[in-house]
Motif scaffolding. Structure first.
Motif, PDB file in Angstrom:
ATOM      1  N   GLY A 124     -22.114  15.851 -16.404  1.00 53.46           N
ATOM      2  CA  GLY A 124     -21.323  16.452 -15.852  1.00 53.46           C
ATOM      3  C   GLY A 124     -21.272  16.199 -14.223  1.00 53.46           C
ATOM      4  N   LEU A 125     -20.412  16.888 -13.603  1.00 50.10           N
ATOM      5  CA  LEU A 125     -20.251  16.713 -12.228  1.00 50.10           C
ATOM      6  C   LEU A 125     -20.709  18.156 -11.666  1.00 50.10           C
ATOM      7  N   ALA A 126     -21.041  17.848 -10.138  1.00 43.23           N
ATOM      8  CA  ALA A 126     -21.668  18.843  -9.555  1.00 43.23           C
ATOM      9  C   ALA A 126     -20.451  19.618  -8.756  1.00 43.23           C
ATOM     10  N   ALA A 137     -22.768  19.547   1.192  1.00 37.41           N
ATOM     11  CA  ALA A 137     -23.375  18.219   1.275  1.00 37.41           C
ATOM     12  C   ALA A 137     -24.953  18.332   0.454  1.00 37.41           C
ATOM     13  N   LYS A 138     -25.783  19.056   0.923  1.00 39.54           N
ATOM     14  CA  LYS A 138     -26.867  19.575   0.317  1.00 39.54           C
ATOM     15  C   LYS A 138     -27.056  19.829  -1.121  1.00 39.54           C
ATOM     16  N   GLU A 139     -26.011  20.670  -1.537  1.00 35.75           N
ATOM     17  CA  GLU A 139     -25.909  20.951  -3.053  1.00 35.75           C
ATOM     18  C   GLU A 139     -25.606  19.599  -3.986  1.00 35.75           C
ATOM     19  N   SER A 145     -29.236  13.939  -7.202  1.00 32.09           N
ATOM     20  CA  SER A 145     -30.567  13.376  -7.089  1.00 32.09           C
ATOM     21  C   SER A 145     -31.683  14.229  -8.138  1.00 32.09           C
ATOM     22  N   LYS A 146     -31.506  15.308  -8.162  1.00 25.61           N
ATOM     23  CA  LYS A 146     -32.364  16.085  -8.974  1.00 25.61           C
ATOM     24  C   LYS A 146     -31.943  16.610 -10.034  1.00 25.61           C
ATOM     25  N   GLU A 176     -20.515   9.341  -0.699  1.00 27.55           N
ATOM     26  CA  GLU A 176     -20.477   8.103  -0.345  1.00 27.55           C
ATOM     27  C   GLU A 176     -21.908   7.490  -0.466  1.00 27.55           C
ATOM     28  N   ALA A 177     -22.653   7.981   0.440  1.00 29.29           N
ATOM     29  CA  ALA A 177     -24.206   7.878   0.564  1.00 29.29           C
ATOM     30  C   ALA A 177     -24.795   7.785  -0.842  1.00 29.29           C
ATOM     31  N   LEU A 178     -24.317   8.719  -1.946  1.00 29.94           N
ATOM     32  CA  LEU A 178     -25.031   8.855  -3.355  1.00 29.94           C
ATOM     33  C   LEU A 178     -24.352   7.908  -4.280  1.00 29.94           C
ATOM     34  N   ASP A 179     -23.118   7.121  -3.862  1.00 31.09           N
ATOM     35  CA  ASP A 179     -22.501   6.340  -4.652  1.00 31.09           C
ATOM     36  C   ASP A 179     -21.873   7.063  -5.885  1.00 31.09           C
TER      37      ASP A 179
END
Length: 350
Positions: A124-126, A137-139, A145-146, A176-179
């Protein structure tokens, strides 16, 4: 391989498959009843879909909230092996900022739990709440990541505002940072677009969704987002919301408009519009089970950027998978379409 995959050397991955927790439909109904949302499209669409007793509306309501045996049976009947789930439009983007941020986290936990029960069939997608870009951005970071989610879902405009506004660019920075890619999914057109469409029933998937989302994608491009975030990847459904079919004109008229100096809001870009559409976008055929535009995308954009999607439960046509299997394309292109591109972009382990 699942039972659905048979003797094929690849799995069929569907990449635009909607869900929502039951509580979200209840919240939509309450927002409409209380006249709490200033959005013509939302009130028209969900005012109808949340209350109509038509077979189509009941099917959609019943199956948005199911990520269990019924959905799996429908996937098996269609020959779909794996689904990438995304929070249905307009998601949390019609809610007040604090409520939206809270519910996005809840929806992400909800779908992550569904995925954990059947990791062989779902990913799935966030979701996030653009109303508060920093919290969004935090979510996104938490979701990826979590929770292990594979990208971000944004359901086009957020209360008539678009992501080309730099105040939202923390969302692009996080992705972008999380690719991970951002799926730019349709929503009912913003109030500035919808009235002439609504008068003839053209505001929804028949046309208005593509106009709305195509406009949004172009705003992002011409604002210089991809010059600022060159590795960012967006996904467009519905064979690119019609944009790829006008690449020549987009390039010519963008260059001519910039050269004329007419628009202060049109900055210089490092590349052509078509370059960004080839290098920073991926495409699904969601809702368009038709060989000619799929082949056009593969030939014009690239075989490595076109993916399969059904658009369940809004469009469920079990026979479409077999029709697409019969496309006159190479075996390699077919495998890229059904499996390889989605695996690579979303980093799927299926």
């Amino acid at each position: 391989m699942t039972a659905a995959s048979g003797d094929r050397p690849y799995k069929r991955i569907a990449t635009e498959e909607a869900f929502c927790p039951p509580e979200m439909l209840e919240r939509y109904k309450r927002l409409i009843d209380e006249k709490a949302v200033d959005d013509i499209g939302f009130n028209s669409m969900w005012g109808f879909y949340s209350s109509s007793d038509s077979a189509r509306c009941r099917f959609i309501r019943d199956h948005l909230t199911d990520v269990g045996d019924v959905r799996l049976a429908h996937m098996d009947a269609a020959g779909v092996d794996f689904a990438v789930l995304a929070l249905t439009s307009p998601g949390v983007q019609v809610m007040k900022a604090a409520d939206a941020t809270e519910f996005a986290a809840y929806a992400n936990d909800w779908v992550a739990d569904a995925i954990a029960r059947r990791p062989d069939r779902f990913d799935g997608l966030a979701a996030c709440a653009p109303q508060d870009p920093a919290a969004a951005a935090k979510e996104i970071e938490r979701g990826v990541s979590k929770l292990g989610l594979k990208g971000v879902i944004i359901n086009s405009h957020t209360q008539h505002q678009y992501l080309d506004d730099p105040k939202y660019w923390a969302i692009f920075e996080a992705a972008e940072a999380l690719d991970v890619p951002i799926y730019l999914h349709p929503s009912s057109p913003s109030d500035g677009l919808i009235k002439p469409m609504l008068g003839r029933g053209l505001d929804g998937a028949i046309w208005g969704f593509s106009v709305e989302t195509g406009l949004h994608a172009l705003r992002i491009i011409v604002a210089g987002v991809f010059d600022r975030f060159p590795k960012l990847q967006l996904v467009l459904g519905h064979v690119g919301e019609s944009l790829p079919f006008t690449l020549y004109r987009l390039d010519y008229m963008h260059q001519a408009s910039f050269a004329s100096g007419r628009y202060e809001t049109m900055p210089a870009l490092k590349r052509r519009v078509s370059d960004y559409m080839r290098d920073n976008f991926h495409y699904t055929n969601s809702g368009v089970a038709w060989e000619p535009p799929i082949r056009f995308l593969q030939e014009t954009i690239g075989v490595d950027r076109v993916m399969y999607a059904m658009d369940y439960p809004y469009q469920y046509k079990p026979e479409e998978v077999g029709e697409l299997e019969a496309m006159g394309i190479s075996a390699e292109a077919k495998q890229a379409f059904f499996q390889d591109n989605a695996r690579r972009l979303f980093k799927l382990k299926v």
